[in-house]
Design a protein around this motif. Structure first.
Motif, PDB file in Angstrom:
ATOM      1  N   ALA A  22       0.831  -1.207   0.000  1.00 20.88           N
ATOM      2  CA  ALA A  22       0.000   0.000   0.000  1.00 20.88           C
ATOM      3  C   ALA A  22       0.867   1.260   0.000  1.00 20.88           C
ATOM      4  CB  ALA A  22      -0.942  -0.004   1.206  1.00 20.88           C
ATOM      5  N   ALA A  23       2.020   1.199   0.647  1.00 25.07           N
ATOM      6  CA  ALA A  23       2.937   2.351   0.650  1.00 25.07           C
ATOM      7  C   ALA A  23       3.526   2.565  -0.736  1.00 25.07           C
ATOM      8  CB  ALA A  23       4.039   2.146   1.682  1.00 25.07           C
ATOM      9  N   ILE A  24       3.805   1.472  -1.445  1.00 26.41           N
ATOM     10  CA  ILE A  24       4.306   1.590  -2.816  1.00 26.41           C
ATOM     11  C   ILE A  24       3.251   2.277  -3.680  1.00 26.41           C
ATOM     12  CG2 ILE A  24       4.929   0.285  -4.895  1.00 26.41           C
ATOM     13  CD1 ILE A  24       6.222  -1.790  -2.987  1.00 26.41           C
ATOM     14  N   GLU A  25       2.014   1.868  -3.543  1.00 26.44           N
ATOM     15  CA  GLU A  25       0.925   2.490  -4.309  1.00 26.44           C
ATOM     16  C   GLU A  25       0.732   3.946  -3.909  1.00 26.44           C
ATOM     17  OE1 GLU A  25      -0.348   1.123  -7.025  1.00 26.44           O
ATOM     18  OE2 GLU A  25       1.033  -0.514  -6.562  1.00 26.44           O
ATOM     19  N   ALA A  26       0.901   4.248  -2.621  1.00 23.21           N
ATOM     20  CA  ALA A  26       0.780   5.635  -2.156  1.00 23.21           C
ATOM     21  C   ALA A  26       1.852   6.514  -2.791  1.00 23.21           C
ATOM     22  CB  ALA A  26       0.869   5.691  -0.633  1.00 23.21           C
ATOM     23  N   ILE A  27       3.063   5.997  -2.915  1.00 26.96           N
ATOM     24  CA  ILE A  27       4.144   6.770  -3.540  1.00 26.96           C
ATOM     25  C   ILE A  27       3.855   6.960  -5.022  1.00 26.96           C
ATOM     26  CG2 ILE A  27       6.594   6.749  -4.158  1.00 26.96           C
ATOM     27  CD1 ILE A  27       7.089   5.402  -1.392  1.00 26.96           C
ATOM     28  N   LYS A  28       3.372   5.926  -5.688  1.00 25.98           N
ATOM     29  CA  LYS A  28       3.007   6.075  -7.105  1.00 25.98           C
ATOM     30  C   LYS A  28       1.944   7.151  -7.279  1.00 25.98           C
ATOM     31  CE  LYS A  28       3.914   1.285  -8.507  1.00 25.98           C
ATOM     32  NZ  LYS A  28       3.274   0.030  -8.962  1.00 25.98           N
ATOM     33  N   THR A  29       0.951   7.167  -6.398  1.00 25.69           N
ATOM     34  CA  THR A  29      -0.109   8.178  -6.460  1.00 25.69           C
ATOM     35  C   THR A  29       0.465   9.570  -6.214  1.00 25.69           C
ATOM     36  OG1 THR A  29      -1.765   6.567  -5.757  1.00 25.69           O
ATOM     37  CG2 THR A  29      -2.320   8.901  -5.458  1.00 25.69           C
ATOM     38  N   LEU A  30       1.358   9.672  -5.243  1.00 29.81           N
ATOM     39  CA  LEU A  30       2.016  10.935  -4.922  1.00 29.81           C
ATOM     40  C   LEU A  30       2.775  11.490  -6.130  1.00 29.81           C
ATOM     41  CD1 LEU A  30       3.100  12.867  -2.536  1.00 29.81           C
ATOM     42  CD2 LEU A  30       5.061  11.328  -2.523  1.00 29.81           C
ATOM     43  N   LEU A  31       3.336  10.595  -6.943  1.00 31.04           N
ATOM     44  CA  LEU A  31       4.182  11.002  -8.072  1.00 31.04           C
ATOM     45  C   LEU A  31       3.448  11.051  -9.407  1.00 31.04           C
ATOM     46  CD1 LEU A  31       7.376   8.906  -7.200  1.00 31.04           C
ATOM     47  CD2 LEU A  31       6.871  11.293  -6.616  1.00 31.04           C
ATOM     48  N   ILE A  32       2.144  10.843  -9.400  1.00 31.92           N
ATOM     49  CA  ILE A  32       1.373  10.701 -10.641  1.00 31.92           C
ATOM     50  C   ILE A  32       1.566  11.877 -11.609  1.00 31.92           C
ATOM     51  CG2 ILE A  32      -0.830  11.715  -9.914  1.00 31.92           C
ATOM     52  CD1 ILE A  32      -0.524   8.381 -11.737  1.00 31.92           C
ATOM     53  N   ASP A  33       1.759  13.080 -11.097  1.00 29.53           N
ATOM     54  CA  ASP A  33       1.948  14.252 -11.951  1.00 29.53           C
ATOM     55  C   ASP A  33       3.418  14.625 -12.125  1.00 29.53           C
ATOM     56  OD1 ASP A  33      -0.793  14.584 -12.401  1.00 29.53           O
ATOM     57  OD2 ASP A  33      -1.028  15.694 -10.520  1.00 29.53           O
ATOM     58  N   LYS A  34       4.320  13.800 -11.599  1.00 32.57           N
ATOM     59  CA  LYS A  34       5.758  14.031 -11.723  1.00 32.57           C
ATOM     60  C   LYS A  34       6.329  12.868 -12.521  1.00 32.57           C
ATOM     61  CE  LYS A  34       5.934  16.444  -7.315  1.00 32.57           C
ATOM     62  NZ  LYS A  34       6.499  16.464  -5.964  1.00 32.57           N
ATOM     63  N   ASN A 126      18.673  10.228  -3.102  1.00 37.41           N
ATOM     64  CA  ASN A 126      18.579   9.794  -1.710  1.00 37.41           C
ATOM     65  C   ASN A 126      17.570  10.653  -0.948  1.00 37.41           C
ATOM     66  OD1 ASN A 126      19.832   7.848   0.185  1.00 37.41           O
ATOM     67  ND2 ASN A 126      20.357   9.704   1.303  1.00 37.41           N
ATOM     68  N   ASN A 127      17.660  11.966  -1.119  1.00 36.74           N
ATOM     69  CA  ASN A 127      16.725  12.878  -0.450  1.00 36.74           C
ATOM     70  C   ASN A 127      15.303  12.711  -0.984  1.00 36.74           C
ATOM     71  OD1 ASN A 127      18.679  13.996   1.234  1.00 36.74           O
ATOM     72  ND2 ASN A 127      19.229  15.551  -0.267  1.00 36.74           N
ATOM     73  N   MET A 128      15.178  12.476  -2.281  1.00 39.79           N
ATOM     74  CA  MET A 128      13.852  12.279  -2.871  1.00 39.79           C
ATOM     75  C   MET A 128      13.172  11.053  -2.265  1.00 39.79           C
ATOM     76  SD  MET A 128      14.906  13.131  -6.840  1.00 39.79           S
ATOM     77  CE  MET A 128      13.437  12.463  -7.594  1.00 39.79           C
ATOM     78  N   CYS A 133       9.009   8.482   1.050  1.00 38.17           N
ATOM     79  CA  CYS A 133       8.641   7.547   2.127  1.00 38.17           C
ATOM     80  C   CYS A 133       7.966   8.277   3.274  1.00 38.17           C
ATOM     81  CB  CYS A 133       9.878   6.781   2.603  1.00 38.17           C
ATOM     82  SG  CYS A 133      10.498   5.602   1.369  1.00 38.17           S
ATOM     83  N   GLU A 134       8.467   9.445   3.596  1.00 42.84           N
ATOM     84  CA  GLU A 134       7.842  10.237   4.658  1.00 42.84           C
ATOM     85  C   GLU A 134       6.422  10.642   4.256  1.00 42.84           C
ATOM     86  OE1 GLU A 134       8.470  14.513   6.916  1.00 42.84           O
ATOM     87  OE2 GLU A 134      10.251  13.453   6.177  1.00 42.84           O
ATOM     88  N   ALA A 135       6.254  11.082   3.015  1.00 42.27           N
ATOM     89  CA  ALA A 135       4.928  11.481   2.533  1.00 42.27           C
ATOM     90  C   ALA A 135       3.951  10.307   2.525  1.00 42.27           C
ATOM     91  CB  ALA A 135       5.033  12.083   1.133  1.00 42.27           C
ATOM     92  N   ALA A 136       4.475   9.083   2.366  1.00 43.49           N
ATOM     93  CA  ALA A 136       3.629   7.883   2.383  1.00 43.49           C
ATOM     94  C   ALA A 136       3.370   7.389   3.803  1.00 43.49           C
ATOM     95  CB  ALA A 136       4.270   6.779   1.555  1.00 43.49           C
ATOM     96  N   GLY A 137       3.900   8.119   4.797  1.00 43.97           N
ATOM     97  CA  GLY A 137       3.651   7.762   6.192  1.00 43.97           C
ATOM     98  C   GLY A 137       4.568   6.675   6.737  1.00 43.97           C
ATOM     99  N   LEU A 138       5.664   6.402   6.042  1.00 49.07           N
ATOM    100  CA  LEU A 138       6.585   5.362   6.502  1.00 49.07           C
ATOM    101  C   LEU A 138       7.561   5.925   7.523  1.00 49.07           C
ATOM    102  CD1 LEU A 138       7.403   3.688   3.071  1.00 49.07           C
ATOM    103  CD2 LEU A 138       5.866   2.844   4.846  1.00 49.07           C
ATOM    104  N   GLN A 139       7.907   5.091   8.487  1.00 41.40           N
ATOM    105  CA  GLN A 139       8.907   5.465   9.474  1.00 41.40           C
ATOM    106  C   GLN A 139      10.048   4.477   9.393  1.00 41.40           C
ATOM    107  OE1 GLN A 139       6.938   5.666  13.255  1.00 41.40           O
ATOM    108  NE2 GLN A 139       5.927   7.590  12.751  1.00 41.40           N
ATOM    109  N   GLY A 140      11.273   4.984   9.472  1.00 38.02           N
ATOM    110  CA  GLY A 140      12.440   4.112   9.406  1.00 38.02           C
ATOM    111  C   GLY A 140      13.569   4.798   8.667  1.00 38.02           C
TER     112      GLY A 140
END
Length: 197
Positions: A22-34, A126-128, A133-140
Motif C-alpha cells: 500500500a505504501a508503494i501504491e501511495a508513492i506512485k499516487t504521490l508522483l502521478i503528476d511528476k 537519496n533525499n527524494m 517515504c515520509e509522505a507515504a507515512g513510513l517510518q524508518g
C-alpha cells in the motif's frame, strides 16, 4: 555527496525496503503528476539497479524498449553486464516520461534530468526517496538503496521468488548476503518461533 557526509569505511548502512504494498501504491499516487520521478521510482523498484546505474542511463538506452525487451547495463560497481527485462509497468512509465522529457529525442541526454539539465545525482535521489517515504507515512531509515531492496523484498514476500533466483539477480556470491540484504530472514525466523507445535 561530500566526503564529510560519507559513512566511515567498513560501517554498515541499513536502509530499509518498502515492505507494505500500500505504501508503494501511495508513492506512485504521490508522483502521478511528476513523470520523471514516477518513471524513476517504477524502474528502480522493478529492476534492482543501484542508484548510480539508474542515474547513468541515457534516453537512447530505453527509447526503443518494448515489453519483454531487455535493458542492458554495465554495472559501475561490479563491471558486470546486467540484462533487465522490461515489464508493462516500467514500459508505461518510461513511455510517459519520454513523451514529456525536455530532451526526449536526444539519445545522449540523461534519462533522469536534474533541474540544471545534467543527470540527477545520487545524493539528490537519496533525499527524494526519504521525502517520498515520509509522505507515504513510513517510518524508518530510507534512502536510494531502499529502491533496490524493495525489489527483492517484494519479490520474496509477495511473489514467492526463491532465494537462488534472487541471489542470481542481485549477483551475490552467498545466499546469506541475499537474506541479509532483503531484510526478510529475521522476520521469518521470528515467525517460525511464534508457531506452536
Amino acid at each position: 555527496m561530500t566526503k564529510a557526509n560519507r559513512p566511515k569505511k567498513g560501517s554498515v548502512l541499513r536502509k530499509e525496503p518498502i515492505k507494505d504494498p500500500a505504501a508503494i501504491e501511495a508513492i506512485k499516487t504521490l508522483l502521478i503528476d511528476k513523470l520523471r520521478d514516477l518513471a524513476l521510482f517504477i524502474l528502480a523498484i522493478n529492476s534492482n539497479l543501484r542508484a548510480c546505474d539508474l542515474l547513468a542511463l541515457f534516453v537512447g538506452q530505453v527509447r526503443h524498449l518494448q515489453v519483454g525487451g531487455e535493458l542492458v547495463v554495465r554495472e559501475r560497481k561490479t563491471k558486470n553486464i546486467r540484462r533487465i527485462v522490461i515489464n508493462p509497468a516500467v514500459w508505461r512509465a518510461l513511455r510517459n516520461w519520454l513523451a514529456a522529457h525536455p530532451r526526449g529525442h536526444d539519445d545522449q541526454a540523461p534519462l533522469f534530468l536534474s533541474r540544471k539539465g545534467g543527470a540527477l545525482k545520487v545524493a539528490t535521489l537519496n533525499n527524494m526517496v526519504k521525502e517520498w517515504c515520509e509522505a507515504a507515512g513510513l517510518q524508518g531509515e530510507f534512502g536510494c538503496h531502499t529502491l533496490r531492496k524493495t525489489f527483492g523484498y517484494q519479490h520474496r514476500k509477495r511473489f514467492g521468488t526463491d532465494l537462488p533466483t534472487l541471489q542470481t539477480i542481485y549477483g551475490h556470491a552467498h545466499q546469506r548476503q541475499t537474506l541479509d540484504y532483503l531484510c526478510v530472514q529475521p522476520d521469518e525466523v521470528r515467525d517460525a518461533y511464534m508457531k506452536e507445535i
